[in-house]
Design a protein around this motif. Structure first.
Motif, PDB file in Angstrom:
ATOM      1  N   LYS A  82       0.815  -1.204   0.000  1.00 29.36           N
ATOM      2  CA  LYS A  82       0.000   0.000   0.000  1.00 29.36           C
ATOM      3  C   LYS A  82       0.858   1.269   0.000  1.00 29.36           C
ATOM      4  CE  LYS A  82      -1.310   3.394   2.948  1.00 29.36           C
ATOM      5  NZ  LYS A  82      -2.189   3.422   4.087  1.00 29.36           N
ATOM      6  N   ALA A  83       1.929   1.276   0.815  1.00 29.60           N
ATOM      7  CA  ALA A  83       2.785   2.465   0.876  1.00 29.60           C
ATOM      8  C   ALA A  83       3.399   2.743  -0.494  1.00 29.60           C
ATOM      9  CB  ALA A  83       3.879   2.286   1.930  1.00 29.60           C
ATOM     10  N   VAL A  84       3.854   1.701  -1.167  1.00 27.79           N
ATOM     11  CA  VAL A  84       4.456   1.888  -2.491  1.00 27.79           C
ATOM     12  C   VAL A  84       3.413   2.445  -3.473  1.00 27.79           C
ATOM     13  CG1 VAL A  84       5.451   0.680  -4.470  1.00 27.79           C
ATOM     14  CG2 VAL A  84       6.227   0.136  -2.155  1.00 27.79           C
ATOM     15  N   LEU A  85       2.207   1.864  -3.443  1.00 27.43           N
ATOM     16  CA  LEU A  85       1.150   2.349  -4.336  1.00 27.43           C
ATOM     17  C   LEU A  85       0.799   3.802  -4.051  1.00 27.43           C
ATOM     18  CD1 LEU A  85      -1.355  -0.654  -4.434  1.00 27.43           C
ATOM     19  CD2 LEU A  85       0.188   0.122  -6.240  1.00 27.43           C
ATOM     20  N   LEU A  86       0.668   4.123  -2.746  1.00 28.24           N
ATOM     21  CA  LEU A  86       0.279   5.477  -2.378  1.00 28.24           C
ATOM     22  C   LEU A  86       1.335   6.484  -2.820  1.00 28.24           C
ATOM     23  CD1 LEU A  86      -1.695   7.345  -0.949  1.00 28.24           C
ATOM     24  CD2 LEU A  86      -0.573   6.839   1.201  1.00 28.24           C
ATOM     25  N   ILE A  87       2.604   6.143  -2.572  1.00 24.82           N
ATOM     26  CA  ILE A  87       3.682   7.059  -2.951  1.00 24.82           C
ATOM     27  C   ILE A  87       3.731   7.198  -4.477  1.00 24.82           C
ATOM     28  CG2 ILE A  87       6.189   7.345  -3.000  1.00 24.82           C
ATOM     29  CD1 ILE A  87       4.980   8.045  -0.333  1.00 24.82           C
ATOM     30  N   ALA A  88       3.600   6.066  -5.189  1.00 24.84           N
ATOM     31  CA  ALA A  88       3.667   6.128  -6.648  1.00 24.84           C
ATOM     32  C   ALA A  88       2.522   6.990  -7.203  1.00 24.84           C
ATOM     33  CB  ALA A  88       3.608   4.720  -7.236  1.00 24.84           C
ATOM     34  N   GLY A  89       1.308   6.763  -6.699  1.00 23.59           N
ATOM     35  CA  GLY A  89       0.151   7.543  -7.162  1.00 23.59           C
ATOM     36  C   GLY A  89       0.336   9.031  -6.889  1.00 23.59           C
ATOM     37  N   THR A  90       0.821   9.339  -5.672  1.00 19.73           N
ATOM     38  CA  THR A  90       0.999  10.738  -5.298  1.00 19.73           C
ATOM     39  C   THR A  90       2.111  11.392  -6.116  1.00 19.73           C
ATOM     40  OG1 THR A  90       0.481   9.950  -3.088  1.00 19.73           O
ATOM     41  CG2 THR A  90       1.119  12.229  -3.278  1.00 19.73           C
ATOM     42  N   LEU A  91       3.188  10.632  -6.344  1.00 20.88           N
ATOM     43  CA  LEU A  91       4.287  11.153  -7.164  1.00 20.88           C
ATOM     44  C   LEU A  91       3.799  11.513  -8.570  1.00 20.88           C
ATOM     45  CD1 LEU A  91       7.534   9.037  -6.599  1.00 20.88           C
ATOM     46  CD2 LEU A  91       7.347  11.534  -6.633  1.00 20.88           C
ATOM     47  N   LEU A  92       2.982  10.615  -9.127  1.00 21.38           N
ATOM     48  CA  LEU A  92       2.478  10.829 -10.480  1.00 21.38           C
ATOM     49  C   LEU A  92       1.666  12.124 -10.563  1.00 21.38           C
ATOM     50  CD1 LEU A  92       1.934   9.704 -13.366  1.00 21.38           C
ATOM     51  CD2 LEU A  92      -0.097   8.593 -12.423  1.00 21.38           C
ATOM     52  N   ILE A  93       0.726  12.290  -9.623  1.00 26.66           N
ATOM     53  CA  ILE A  93      -0.114  13.487  -9.635  1.00 26.66           C
ATOM     54  C   ILE A  93       0.738  14.732  -9.412  1.00 26.66           C
ATOM     55  CG2 ILE A  93      -2.080  14.643  -8.547  1.00 26.66           C
ATOM     56  CD1 ILE A  93      -2.890  12.149  -9.975  1.00 26.66           C
TER      57      ILE A  93
ATOM     58  N   MET B 176       4.264  16.428  -0.805  1.00 22.40           N
ATOM     59  CA  MET B 176       3.524  16.301  -2.066  1.00 22.40           C
ATOM     60  C   MET B 176       2.051  16.675  -1.913  1.00 22.40           C
ATOM     61  SD  MET B 176       5.211  13.082  -4.053  1.00 22.40           S
ATOM     62  CE  MET B 176       5.070  11.818  -2.821  1.00 22.40           C
ATOM     63  N   THR B 177       1.506  16.553  -0.678  1.00 24.56           N
ATOM     64  CA  THR B 177       0.103  16.963  -0.506  1.00 24.56           C
ATOM     65  C   THR B 177      -0.057  18.461  -0.796  1.00 24.56           C
ATOM     66  OG1 THR B 177       0.350  17.328   1.877  1.00 24.56           O
ATOM     67  CG2 THR B 177      -0.529  15.192   1.191  1.00 24.56           C
ATOM     68  N   ILE B 178       1.049  19.212  -0.677  1.00 26.63           N
ATOM     69  CA  ILE B 178       0.983  20.632  -1.045  1.00 26.63           C
ATOM     70  C   ILE B 178       0.618  20.742  -2.525  1.00 26.63           C
ATOM     71  CG2 ILE B 178       2.278  22.786  -1.246  1.00 26.63           C
ATOM     72  CD1 ILE B 178       4.064  21.857   0.990  1.00 26.63           C
ATOM     73  N   ALA B 179       1.301  19.944  -3.360  1.00 21.14           N
ATOM     74  CA  ALA B 179       1.017  19.973  -4.794  1.00 21.14           C
ATOM     75  C   ALA B 179      -0.403  19.493  -5.066  1.00 21.14           C
ATOM     76  CB  ALA B 179       2.026  19.106  -5.538  1.00 21.14           C
ATOM     77  N   LEU B 180      -0.825  18.429  -4.344  1.00 21.36           N
ATOM     78  CA  LEU B 180      -2.171  17.899  -4.557  1.00 21.36           C
ATOM     79  C   LEU B 180      -3.238  18.937  -4.193  1.00 21.36           C
ATOM     80  CD1 LEU B 180      -0.902  15.115  -4.993  1.00 21.36           C
ATOM     81  CD2 LEU B 180      -2.575  14.175  -3.409  1.00 21.36           C
ATOM     82  N   GLY B 181      -3.102  19.498  -2.986  1.00 22.29           N
ATOM     83  CA  GLY B 181      -4.129  20.414  -2.485  1.00 22.29           C
ATOM     84  C   GLY B 181      -4.169  21.715  -3.269  1.00 22.29           C
TER      85      GLY B 181
ATOM     86  N   ALA C   8      -7.027  14.314 -10.127  1.00 21.59           N
ATOM     87  CA  ALA C   8      -6.481  13.264 -10.986  1.00 21.59           C
ATOM     88  C   ALA C   8      -7.258  13.183 -12.294  1.00 21.59           C
ATOM     89  CB  ALA C   8      -6.526  11.916 -10.253  1.00 21.59           C
ATOM     90  N   GLU C   9      -8.588  13.250 -12.181  1.00 25.21           N
ATOM     91  CA  GLU C   9      -9.433  13.174 -13.363  1.00 25.21           C
ATOM     92  C   GLU C   9      -9.154  14.349 -14.297  1.00 25.21           C
ATOM     93  OE1 GLU C   9     -14.091  12.104 -13.996  1.00 25.21           O
ATOM     94  OE2 GLU C   9     -13.651  13.803 -12.711  1.00 25.21           O
ATOM     95  N   GLN C  10      -9.009  15.533 -13.682  1.00 26.00           N
ATOM     96  CA  GLN C  10      -8.744  16.741 -14.457  1.00 26.00           C
ATOM     97  C   GLN C  10      -7.400  16.641 -15.194  1.00 26.00           C
ATOM     98  OE1 GLN C  10     -10.921  19.325 -14.666  1.00 26.00           O
ATOM     99  NE2 GLN C  10      -9.569  20.288 -16.166  1.00 26.00           N
ATOM    100  N   LEU C  11      -6.386  16.147 -14.479  1.00 21.07           N
ATOM    101  CA  LEU C  11      -5.053  16.065 -15.064  1.00 21.07           C
ATOM    102  C   LEU C  11      -4.994  15.046 -16.198  1.00 21.07           C
ATOM    103  CD1 LEU C  11      -2.949  16.230 -11.792  1.00 21.07           C
ATOM    104  CD2 LEU C  11      -2.907  17.908 -13.635  1.00 21.07           C
ATOM    105  N   GLY C  12      -5.847  14.024 -16.109  1.00 23.03           N
ATOM    106  CA  GLY C  12      -5.861  13.006 -17.148  1.00 23.03           C
ATOM    107  C   GLY C  12      -6.581  13.455 -18.407  1.00 23.03           C
ATOM    108  N   GLY C  13      -7.215  14.616 -18.366  1.00 27.13           N
ATOM    109  CA  GLY C  13      -7.893  15.107 -19.564  1.00 27.13           C
ATOM    110  C   GLY C  13      -9.312  15.566 -19.286  1.00 27.13           C
TER     111      GLY C  13
END
Lengths: 114, 545
Positions: B204-215, B308-313, B340-345
């Motif tokens: 889960k930690a790897v998935l969460l970090i990867a997802g957050t990094l991508l966004i 990274m939550t700074i970038a997300l928020g 995420a939806e917005q960034l994907g198009g």
């Protein structure tokens, strides 16, 4: 209930912990830990609570622009991250140099001298 | 960016929702299948108590650091903090700082001595120098109370999340999800024990970090890696101007809300090192040095995540249409998914659907990993503290104790399902803050006194645990979290005599005070020999399990 928790299998007599506790060697280890951990804890808690208080009661100061849209509030917030990383690194260095060798010396003597 | 008001109101249920839903469900099913496989594999290698409670103590510092991060970063911090920043700007960012700085308390004062002197639970250390049965009982009770509050928040959050992300609005659908989460956590823990749970948390930690990094990377691309430009765009788009980047939007309204924020800050910074599901993670590594390493990794990973939550928020605040976030969810919990939806198009696009599905699946994974950790902490404490050491007075066999732990898991999982079904509408943030406040008031004082104060006595420990526990729970009961406000659990009732939402400012100092007072006033002499043993063992690792 007076028996000490088991040590390694094969250890028959538990060490005399009171004697170890009052030894100069253990006193140095305790001092090396406390003289670092206690003041640093007080310092980072004060720095964190100071930052929380500034956010609550010094809005004008925190709103001062530093660079572009970055204001004092952000810079101090990012500084909290930086000091957290720094203290973690600093403690680990301290522990490796001052705590681990002393702890291991005492431990190996206690577990080996039976 | 042609969003009709209808799409804004229910962005995720609109358009090709069935396609999104199919993708989300597929990704989620893949996560469930993979983690169940890991759990069964881990279960085959789990035979004794050492394996079930402590994962065989064979994890490396890095592995445990990853698992700690997976255990700690709940859906509240992933979705909640991103949402809070998206809505309140700077004030949302304040949360993450408390959550991070708190780890220094664990690093400097708790992790290593706990690893050296305990075996399986927090109660091992608390009861070490004391009359064991009463103190173990107290430790078990407070462990279970803290974990259940935290668990309840996650279960309630799971129901809400599904509504938001899958567009399931029927009550039956929400109940089904809560039941599913409950069944999964029972399976993880009964089959895989600490080994299985640890692997789930690492994945889960790897998935969460990867997802957050991508966004984060996608947001950074939009603003050419210029933080100031991101902040400026967020401030402008939020409609609040530079006030969005300054303290006060959420907590600056009244004198009471300012004090409330200080109370929350105190609970956050002192609560982490008293959370039982975090403390038991230190037993999964072989030595105190490895425990130190795991906290260092956790600080790095969790700190990086909160940055990274700074970038997300702020990204959500800058890139989404004003009003879109609150239209989807008042508390802002969908901000990360919408971003995420917005960034994907944008809504309706394939890229948008894929990114939305990825982030939603990550959010589910997050909830599952955290509930597994909480369930393990409470069933371990039930079996090891209450059953084996108090009820059976230490005469239970290892097999009986592990049987009790597995049955306790089923019982706690069942209770969590039932409570979770009823808690669907509860204020999640209040429950999490309560768990932190109880941990800081009831557990931390006793832990620190036990390890560092030679005059501490059984009475001090009991006063501190029960006093901290009772005062924090009662103050919340009589706070605006429970009654008197529109956002309360019972908005119609009025018994909010205590003005603050977080009890920490009163209950934490009280917990410390009672521990001292109980010790000073007790007729019993502190057990000097036992303290010598605890102090030597906790600092040197002699005789560590």
């Amino acid at each position: 209930m007076s028996a000490a928790p088991t040590l390694d299998p094969g250890t028959h007599e538990p060490p005399d912990y009171a004697l170890v506790q009052s030894s100069a060697e253990f006193g140095e280890l305790r001092r090396a830990h406390r003289s670092f951990a206690f003041p640093v804890t007080v310092a980072f808690l004060a720095w964190y609570l100071g930052y929380v208080l500034l956010s609550s009661y010094a809005g004008g100061f925190m709103a001062t622009k530093v660079l572009g849209h970055l204001n004092v509030a952000f810079v101090l917030g990012l500084a909290q991250f930086a000091t957290t990383f720094l203290i973690a690194w600093w403690y680990s260095r301290h522990a490796a140099a001052r705590l681990d060798p002393r702890a291991e010396a005492i431990k190996s003597r206690l577990e080996g001298d039976v | 960016m042609n969003l009709s008001p209808d799409v804004l109101a229910l962005p995720l249920a609109a358009g090709g929702a069935s396609e999104h839903r199919g993708l989300i469900v597929t990704l989620f099913a893949a996560f469930v299948a993979a983690t169940l496989g890991l759990t069964v594999w881990a279960g085959r290698q789990t035979s004794g108590a050492e394996d079930f409670y402590a994962g065989g103590r064979q994890f490396s510092g890095f592995q445990n650091g990853l698992a700690i991060s997976g255990d700690y970063m709940s859906a509240a911090s992933f979705l909640g903090i991103a949402g809070a920043i998206a809505l309140f700007g700077y004030d949302g960012f304040l949360y993450s700082i408390g959550f991070l700085v708190a780890w220094l308390v664990a690093l400097l004062l708790v992790a290593e001595p706990l690893r050296n002197s305990g075996r399986f639970t927090m109660g091992d250390v608390l009861a070490y120098r004391m009359r064991r049965r009463p103190v173990r009982t107290a430790a078990g009770v407070s462990t279970i109370v803290v974990s259940i509050f935290y668990l309840l928040a996650q279960m309630a959050g799971a129901g809400a999340l599904v509504t938001l992300l899958l567009g399931i609005t029927s009550e039956a659908g929400k109940i089904l999800v809560v039941v599913l989460v409950g069944v999964m956590m029972i399976l993880y823990v009964t089959i895989g024990g600490m080994k299985g749970t640890t692997w789930v948390q690492m994945v889960k930690a790897v998935l969460l970090i990867a997802g957050t990094l991508l966004i984060t990377f996608l947001v950074a691309l939009k603003f050419h890696f210029n933080v100031s430009a991101l902040l400026g765009a967020a401030a402008e788009n939020s409609g609040k101007g530079s006030a969005f980047l300054e303290p006060g939007l959420k907590y600056g309204a009244t004198a009471t809300s300012k004090i409330d924020f200080i109370s929350l800050g105190l609970a956050l910074v002192l609560g982490t090192a008293g959370l039982p599901h975090i403390l038991i993670r230190f037993y999964t590594v072989p030595t105190a040095k490895a425990a130190r390493k795991s906290v260092n990794w956790a600080i790095g990973i969790i700190g990086g995540f909160y940055l990274m939550t700074i970038a997300l928020g702020f990204g959500a605040a800058a890139l989404l249409k004003p009003g879109a976030i609150t239209a989807s969810n008042k508390a802002g919990n969908t901000a990360a998914a919408l971003l995420a939806e917005q960034l994907g198009g944008g809504p309706g696009s394939t890229g948008g659907a894929v990114l939305l599905a990825v982030i939603s699946a990550v959010a589910f994974a997050t909830i599952l990993a955290v509930v597994a950790g909480l369930t393990l902490a409470s069933s371990s404490s039930f079996a090891h503290d209450l059953y084996a050491n108090v009820l059976r007075k230490g005469r239970a066999t290892e097999k009986e104790e592990l049987g009790a732990a597995r049955w306790a898991t089923v019982g706690i999982g069942g209770a969590a399902i039932v409570l979770g079904v009823f808690a669907r509408g509860l204020n999640v943030a209040g429950l999490v803050a309560l768990a932190f406040a109880v941990a800081a008031s009831a557990n931390l004082p006793t832990l620190l006194y036990s390890l560092f104060w030679k005059r501490f006595t059984t009475r001090g420990a009991l006063w501190s645990i029960y006093g901290g526990l009772a005062s924090s729970v009662l103050l919340v009961l009589f706070s605006p979290v429970v009654s008197g406000k529109e956002t309360s659990m019972f908005p119609g009732a009025h018994f909010a005599f205590f003005p603050l939402e977080n009890p920490g400012l009163i209950s934490i100092p009280l917990g410390f005070l009672l521990g001292w007072l109980g010790s000073v006033l007790s007729a019993e002499e502190p057990d000097a020999a036992k303290y010598a043993e605890l102090e030597v063992r906790s600092l040197t690792g002699t005789g560590a399990h």
